[in-house]
Scaffold this motif. Structure first.
Motif, mmCIF file in Angstrom:
data_model
loop_
_atom_site.group_PDB
_atom_site.id
_atom_site.type_symbol
_atom_site.label_atom_id
_atom_site.label_comp_id
_atom_site.label_asym_id
_atom_site.label_seq_id
_atom_site.Cartn_x
_atom_site.Cartn_y
_atom_site.Cartn_z
ATOM 1 N N ARG A 67 66.847 3.143 47.421
ATOM 2 C CA ARG A 67 67.574 2.271 46.522
ATOM 3 C C ARG A 67 68.411 1.224 47.223
ATOM 4 O O ARG A 67 68.877 0.286 46.604
ATOM 5 C CB ARG A 67 68.492 3.117 45.627
ATOM 6 C CG ARG A 67 67.713 4.061 44.774
ATOM 7 C CD ARG A 67 68.592 5.110 44.157
ATOM 8 N NE ARG A 67 68.049 5.503 42.869
ATOM 9 C CZ ARG A 67 68.514 5.051 41.716
ATOM 10 N NH1 ARG A 67 69.523 4.233 41.676
ATOM 11 N NH2 ARG A 67 67.962 5.435 40.590
ATOM 12 N N TYR B 28 59.762 -0.126 42.033
ATOM 13 C CA TYR B 28 61.034 0.480 41.658
ATOM 14 C C TYR B 28 61.625 -0.215 40.445
ATOM 15 O O TYR B 28 62.149 0.424 39.531
ATOM 16 C CB TYR B 28 62.024 0.415 42.837
ATOM 17 C CG TYR B 28 61.697 1.422 43.887
ATOM 18 C CD1 TYR B 28 61.954 2.766 43.680
ATOM 19 C CD2 TYR B 28 61.121 1.034 45.087
ATOM 20 C CE1 TYR B 28 61.650 3.712 44.631
ATOM 21 C CE2 TYR B 28 60.807 1.970 46.054
ATOM 22 C CZ TYR B 28 61.077 3.307 45.834
ATOM 23 O OH TYR B 28 60.764 4.241 46.774
ATOM 24 N N GLU C 64 61.916 8.524 39.342
ATOM 25 C CA GLU C 64 61.611 7.439 40.262
ATOM 26 C C GLU C 64 61.047 8.001 41.573
ATOM 27 O O GLU C 64 60.060 7.505 42.113
ATOM 28 C CB GLU C 64 62.889 6.654 40.536
ATOM 29 C CG GLU C 64 62.695 5.408 41.349
ATOM 30 C CD GLU C 64 64.029 4.742 41.601
ATOM 31 O OE1 GLU C 64 64.504 4.046 40.693
ATOM 32 O OE2 GLU C 64 64.596 4.941 42.685
#
Lengths: 275, 306
Positions: free
Chosen positions: B110, B203, B216
């Protein structure tokens, strides 16, 4: 979740794992500098400053000068032989065409998965029969053979994918034979790939233990990892001295690693065969 | 990472007829490497297979053993235990590092990380140290008055302190944790490189679909890292099963045979107790286990037929 929190978590985790990686390394460094009279090990900083003399002591008591010279000799020989032979063979596998090349290449690739434990027993008896145990040959020849699996695999990838076809073609049109094309054109261009192979082979040879343990029984031909193992046997109670010896032995590889870490990582991660 | 599936399909047209160069010259280039490789790797392996069917003490005449040495692998409790230890150690040497590496990759997917070069250098460091050095370092950490026990006592957990490598129940996990320490950095570096290569759009798409971190991870990160997972498993499994140095320097198989592994048994039997045939059989069996697991990994993780 906010980006800032994400980042904090990320760095937190990375720092924790970096610390875990470094703790034993720092621990052994500080032990190596510790006082040999105190029973304390680990991170205690000695009151009278670091004891650099431990290194000199370990060096002379463990005969590491001799072992280091042996390790250098063996590593240089193995690296040189592996480099030349791998380049030659990989060039043939990657660029030249001849029947059976695929099967022969796979023969080399098998060596990447073959454990030393399945070779070392007959190797010992063969080499002893040939009168080669307790010589440098017993260390150099088997280790070169094992390094060839990686060297041929790695350099073939370069010749297949890293060397531009157009360059090979142009050299041919200029009338260069396969030998000239290889040494005048492809090898100079392939320096990055070659130096990766060199550092990986160097590290493996430098760190090799089992082969040295089996092949060498006299002190004269001991390499440094073997020297350290025997040193531990004799001085297991003298932790600072032992730690100092371990640091001395790890140092050359660590220095090369810090200078060329990208090559190490690229080379070592490619070790699993993909065909 | 090193996958190049493409090159087989377009082998370069001109190579079919290299002008002015006899094709057989290729054999000359290969000859020196092949000769050395055959003499010091392929031939000894063949000899290992041959020896594994013999009873031999290394001195007197060998006698045929048939399948005795292989039968011992299953019936001899000591040998069976050593293979059991090796498989258990794979949890520490392979499964744990891969799991930890994946966890980190999931978090890192992330964010962009600055100073990655530094972390990579540090995390990978255990991989380049000689296992003998690693063993010496950890032996002093795990010693009765070593760093680990000192730390435990300092934080009031002194009751947990023990001579880790001398404890029948704890020696194997303790050696295992050393392997985890060695292998984790490799997996992390591998996965961190892989996760950076997964397209950002995947993503974003997952987030638009309302996927939380867990989904995810399952739908984007994990499939995207398949090739790296296969490489990590292969490297750590092979290294874990070849693991001789660490056992030799930390425990020498002890206490009792609580930490004996096949790699150590080969050495022990061939050079300490004169059971050369048996040692050879263990070596061959170890090879079979390694090859089987490597093929299984590439099949299961990558879904490829070899």
């Amino acid at each position: 979740m906010s980006a800032r929190l994400d980042r904090a978590v990320t760095y937190g985790i990375l720092t924790v794992f970096a610390a875990v990686s470094l703790t034993p390394v720092i621990g052994i460094l500080s032990t190596a500098l510790g006082s040999r009279d105190s029973l304390d090990t680990g991170f205690s900083v000695p009151e009278d400053g670091p004891h650099w003399s431990n290194f000199a002591d370990a060096w002379s008591r463990g005969h590491f000068g001799t072992y280091l010279a042996n390790s250098v000799l063996v590593a240089v020989a193995v690296v040189a032989a592996t480099t030349v032979l791998s380049i030659l063979a990989a060039y043939a596998f990657g660029v030249l065409r001849f029947p059976g090349s695929n099967a022969l290449f796979h023969l080399f690739v098998i060596g990447l998965a073959l454990p030393q434990e399945a070779l070392v027993v007959p190797l010992y008896f063969d080499l002893r029969h040939a009168g080669l145990t307790d010589t440098y040959w017993a260390l150099i020849l088997p280790q070169t053979a094992q390094s060839l699996a990686f060297g041929v695999f790695w350099m073939r990838t370069y010749f297949r994918n890293g060397a531009p076809r157009a360059v090979i073609e142009a050299a041919r049109l200029d009338g260069a034979g396969s030998w000239t094309t290889l040494w005048r054109v492809l090898v100079p261009m392939g320096r990055p790939a070659i130096s990766t192979m060199v550092v990986i082979t160097f590290m493996w040879t430098w760190n090799e233990f089992l082969m040295a343990l089996v092949m060498v029984s006299d002190e004269e031909h001991r390499t440094v990892p073997l020297g350290l193992a025997f040193f531990q046997g004799q001085h297991s109670a003298d932790t600072p001295l032992l730690a100092a010896a371990a640091v001395l032995i790890a140092l050359p590889v660590v220095v090369v690693y810090l200078a060329l870490q990208r090559r190490f990582i690229a080379g070592m991660l490619s070790g699993s065969v993909k065909e | 990472m090193t996958r190049r599936r493409g090159h087989r399909t377009h082998p370069g047209r001109y190579r079919r007829r290299a002008p002015g160069e006899p094709r057989a010259v290729g054999y000359l280039y290969i000859l020196p490497a092949l000769a050395l490789y055959t003499a010091f790797l392929l031939y000894p392996f063949g000899q290992s297979v041959w020896l594994s069917f013999l009873h031999w003490d290394g001195l007197t005449r060998a006698t045929p053993a048939g399948l005795d040495n292989y039968r011992d692998l299953v019936t001899d409790p000591g040998l069976r235990a050593s293979f059991g230890h090796a498989l258990l150690l794979l949890v520490f040497y392979s499964a744990l590092p891969v799991a930890i590496g994946l966890l980190l990759a999931a978090v890192l997917a992330r964010t962009r990380v600055r100073g990655m070069a530094f972390f990579r250098t540090v995390l990978f460091l255990p991989q380049v140290l000689a296992l003998i050095v690693v063993g010496v370092a950890w032996r002093s950490i795990l010693a009765p008055d070593g760093l680990l026990n000192d730390t435990l006592r300092a934080v009031g957990l002194g009751s947990l302190a023990r001579p880790w490598l001398g404890d029948y129940d704890w020696a194997l996990p303790a050696v295992g944790l050393v392997g985890t320490w060695v292998g984790t950095g490799l997996c992390m570096v591998l996965f961190l490189a892989g996760v950076q290569r997964i397209p950002r759009e995947l993503y974003e798409a997952a987030r638009v679909d309302g996927a939380g971190p867990v989904r995810e991870f399952r739908t984007v990160t994990l499939p995207g890292l398949r090739p790296q997972i296969a490489v990590a498993l292969t490297l750590t499994i092979v290294a874990g099963l070849r693991n001789f140095d660490l056992i030799y320097i930390t425990t020498a198989g002890g206490p009792g045979n609580a930490t004996s592994v096949p790699a150590y048994e080969v050495y022990h039997r061939a050079f300490e107790t004169n059971q050369v045939g048996s040692a050879a059989a263990i070596g061959v069996a170890l090879t079979v286990v390694i090859l089987t697991l490597t093929v299984a990994v590439s099949r299961l993780v990558e879904g490829r037929r070899p």
